[in-house]
Design an enzyme around this catalytic site. Structure first.
Site, PDB file in Angstrom:
ATOM      1  N   ASP A  89     -32.348 -12.656  -6.743  1.00  0.00           N
ATOM      2  CA  ASP A  89     -31.330 -11.757  -6.213  1.00  0.00           C
ATOM      3  C   ASP A  89     -32.567 -10.181  -5.915  1.00  0.00           C
ATOM      4  OD1 ASP A  89     -29.559 -13.574  -6.321  1.00  0.00           O
ATOM      5  OD2 ASP A  89     -28.545 -12.251  -8.049  1.00  0.00           O
ATOM      6  N   CYS A 110     -22.196 -16.717  -9.713  1.00  0.00           N
ATOM      7  CA  CYS A 110     -21.130 -17.050  -9.173  1.00  0.00           C
ATOM      8  C   CYS A 110     -19.845 -17.335 -10.098  1.00  0.00           C
ATOM      9  CB  CYS A 110     -21.414 -17.723  -7.886  1.00  0.00           C
ATOM     10  SG  CYS A 110     -23.457 -18.531  -7.743  1.00  0.00           S
ATOM     11  N   TRP A 126     -12.582 -33.946  18.854  1.00  0.00           N
ATOM     12  CA  TRP A 126     -13.577 -32.869  18.860  1.00  0.00           C
ATOM     13  C   TRP A 126     -13.365 -32.068  16.964  1.00  0.00           C
ATOM     14  CZ3 TRP A 126     -16.622 -31.947  23.030  1.00  0.00           C
ATOM     15  CH2 TRP A 126     -16.346 -32.746  23.963  1.00  0.00           C
ATOM     16  N   TYR A 140     -16.468 -38.650  12.512  1.00  0.00           N
ATOM     17  CA  TYR A 140     -14.643 -37.997  13.264  1.00  0.00           C
ATOM     18  C   TYR A 140     -13.780 -39.634  12.393  1.00  0.00           C
ATOM     19  CZ  TYR A 140     -10.683 -39.278  15.898  1.00  0.00           C
ATOM     20  OH  TYR A 140      -9.460 -39.386  16.210  1.00  0.00           O
TER      21      TYR A 140
END
Lengths: 464, 464
Positions: free
Chosen positions: B295, B53, B446, B438
């Site tokens: 894989d 990756c 939100w 938050y």
């Protein structure tokens, strides 16, 4: 005194024009038009729907203008047929008579207003201990936009550049950053064992160390005994049992408590933290047509099963939305919280969710802990920033109980993984198997939360 | 041909020295010492345990050195008493005889090695269509470290600065970024309706637009018919049905398929995507002492209930860890995936989890969708970056089915919220109530995922 009788249409009265109250008003208006439902909201302050959480960032200069913190002005609310009465303080709730008494703070005139449905969204007030000198000029809270403006004025005018912050919770550490950005030499005085008492002390110590590295002095385990004033009457130092900390400005960051004076006088049910008690639909217990939400209520902690008081805009907005739906004839519930909170001091990110060790002990949960170091990205990827993750799991069952994270960029919002897992009641072993987003710029091949979960799983197995 | 008989201690043989195979080896070694368990691993390549990756980021220059991508060298494995035989290719699995045949690629010598327990971790091979010119110099895959080095050599030497990437999946778009960073003019040719076919086309269109803004040309709905070569035999252009795209270098980013040639020859069970089929403990179905992971296997998609093939290092590591535990006498299971993936092209972040619209239709699920725009931080906070979130929910039940996110910094890893919620089987209404982190620097009041969940909840209610 005038009296506004209830009209032929239903009237919804809302006490408090901030996040919870005005979210309720907006949602109720979405459900029912003005021909079906009259909405009257009372706000004693100068502003509606503002972000109190944003004040430290306005003071710091990150947010340029005060008005950016205002999500919706009174005029915008009024355009949606919400009769928002600013600078009007509700002084009494008459539950039996279904009316509230209010005072126009400009004219001093009192009035009664009848309601069919009532929403109490009176918010929270800052903790302000009765210390000598606490009301002296140069001592600032940071609860309202007016507070923020007053502090900014003081920061500009102060004779020197020494600031003392009293309290090392979210507001305290955020204000320490803000003062640092104004060029102040900052001392944070804190009663707890470490800053950020919402973390376990071992994680709080990491915050202490990081703050030291930023040049912020943190004095822990010390209670403030007085604010000392100079000949001009202004604050000049903060005194503790064993020392004095010179201060050109003093900021109070001692947290907040529910503002439920009106509710208490009206005989409404309060919990052990002084917040209103509601049911799942956010109705005040025992009162079909009265709802309450936001910083003035207690919420159910889904992990401990206990009520807690958490003043946080995100909860207030959710409460308001649910109250508005219910008051408008719809349906919604607020199941509870898991105690998630994120914050930062300069580039240090701090997050927590669920139970700390002391919370677990308090409710009789036995637990194991696991603390690990990892990085925000693959170790070889530029910008990979270190983070420490601590995890609590229930002994034997392995149920996830809590997560605390202290790190740099990319650390804090990882707590959401744990917040959802806590809500779902997952075990730490189940957390190890979660299919989380992986690519080298975003995460190591095992997300740090999963590295902690692996270690916690091993601890549960070994734990007997 | 030599034959290594099975010793008195048990022998675990592993085919494949990368993430799954060597994680299995390491975990088995943690469970049992060399006096109890001999571990022999065969790897045909030059490297062990490397991050495939990471190759696009090494090619791009973000990662400076090839060796940074190597998590553990052969020597490090050998120090832990793992007999890792490099450049040795297993050429046959004799299931009944409990032995494998291998060839030393340096000497050409063949040998049989007996096993008590076998792990198949043969990985994946890049899709390489039989097109004219596909093997010409200047055409590059990016599957191995050798591939990466060859591409880097070409990029330095190429006569011009035009690159064509064939395929617009994860590898394709990541390679587009890498080539852009080398100063190439990049064209991505793509058979699908939009780039990133792992997203719905409406979200893929946002990726297309953002890539255009970066100066990357994306040609969609076009199949490559040939690689055209010059007089020197080198690739000079990519031909499609209706056009020719000049290329000084061609990169193949067409994805991968399970490398199961050996398993197929040995009569082991393969699924409809060509991957090995295992049970929850990662044992090859019907074979008590043979495991497979990484894989080369198919995994259960927990949302659709179907097997899928997903080549991703994070799954390979988990599989290896579970296989090692089981082969070492412990216990672990891999419950399945929800299909989470994150990626980026320059500063564009792309994430998905769960089902796309076509996946839902394929398995007979009826659904509603909601797409919203939000920001990574409070709207007023500096650095608040836009993102688009699309959410699928099951009709009537409201169960969350999938989330796709396209945005800038702070967008991608939000998909983890949905990944955990999918695993737990939450409804979109339950997602709206989640207690997520938050604070203004980290999220709007939100979270964008919850803004989408609110809209999806409304759509479910309206949906009948």
């Amino acid at each position: 005194m005038t009296t506004t009788e209830r009209p032929a249409t239903e009237r919804l009265v809302i006490i408090g024009g901030d996040a919870a109250g005005m979210s309720a008003a907006s949602q109720a208006r979405r459900m029912k038009g003005p021909d079906e439902l009259e909405i009257v909201a009372f706000e004693r302050g100068h502003f509606s729907s503002f972000s109190a959480c944003g004040i430290p960032y306005w003071v710091s200069g990150d947010v340029g203008e005060r008005d950016e913190l205002i999500a919706r002005t009174p005029e915008e609310h009024r355009k949606r047929s919400i009769d928002l009465r600013m600078r009007t303080e509700v002084t009494e709730i008459d539950v039996a008579g279904r009316r509230v008494r209010s005072r126009d703070l400009e004219t001093g005139e009192d009035a009664w207003t009848g309601w069919d449905k009532l929403v109490i969204a009176t918010g929270a007030r800052p903790v302000r201990p009765a210390l000598p000198g606490i009301d002296a000029p140069g001592v600032h809270g940071v609860q309202t936009l007016d507070d923020g403006q007053a502090l900014l004025d003081t920061l500009d005018r102060a004779a020197g550049r020494r600031a003392v912050v009293v309290g090392a919770g979210y507001i305290g550490v955020e204000m320490a950053e803000a003062l640092l950005k104004h060029g102040y030499e900052v001392t944070v005085v804190n009663r707890g064992e470490q800053p950020m008492a919402t973390l376990d002390p071992d994680m709080g110590r990491l915050v202490h160390e990081a703050m030291s590295g930023m040049g912020i002095t943190t004095v822990s385990g010390t209670a403030v005994t007085a604010i000392l004033t100079g000949d001009d009457g202004r604050a000049r130092a903060v005194a503790t049992d064993d020392a004095e900390y010179p201060a050109d400005v003093v900021v109070l960051g001692l947290g907040v408590e529910p503002e439920t004076t009106l509710a208490r006088a009206a005989g409404l049910p309060l919990g052990r933290h002084g917040g209103l008690l509601t049911d799942l639909a956010m109705r005040v217990r025992g009162h079909d047509d009265i709802w309450a939400g936001g910083d003035c209520v207690e919420v159910l902690d889904l992990v401990s099963g206990r009520e807690r008081h958490i003043a946080l805009g995100t909860h207030a907005n959710k409460h308001g939305q649910i109250i508005g739906a219910n008051a408008g004839g719809g349906y919604g519930t607020f199941p509870g919280v898991v105690g998630t909170a994120v914050s930062k001091v300069c580039d240090l990110e701090i997050a927590r969710t669920g139970l700390r060790e002391k919370d677990a002990r308090e409710v009789g949960l036995q637990y194991v802990t696991a603390t690990i170091e990892s990085t925000s990205r693959a170790g070889y990827f530029p910008g990979a920033a270190p983070m420490t993750v601590k995890m609590l799991a229930e002994r034997r069952t392995g149920r996830l109980l809590g997560v605390q994270i202290v790190g740099r960029e990319g650390a804090a919002k990882r707590v959401d993984i744990a917040a959802v897992a806590l809500t779902a009641g997952l075990t730490v072993e189940q957390v190890t198997a979660l299919d989380l987003g992986y690519a080298p710029p975003f995460s190591p091949v095992w997300d740090p939360v999963q590295v902690a979960a692996r270690k916690a799983t091993a601890a549960v197995r070994a734990g007997g």
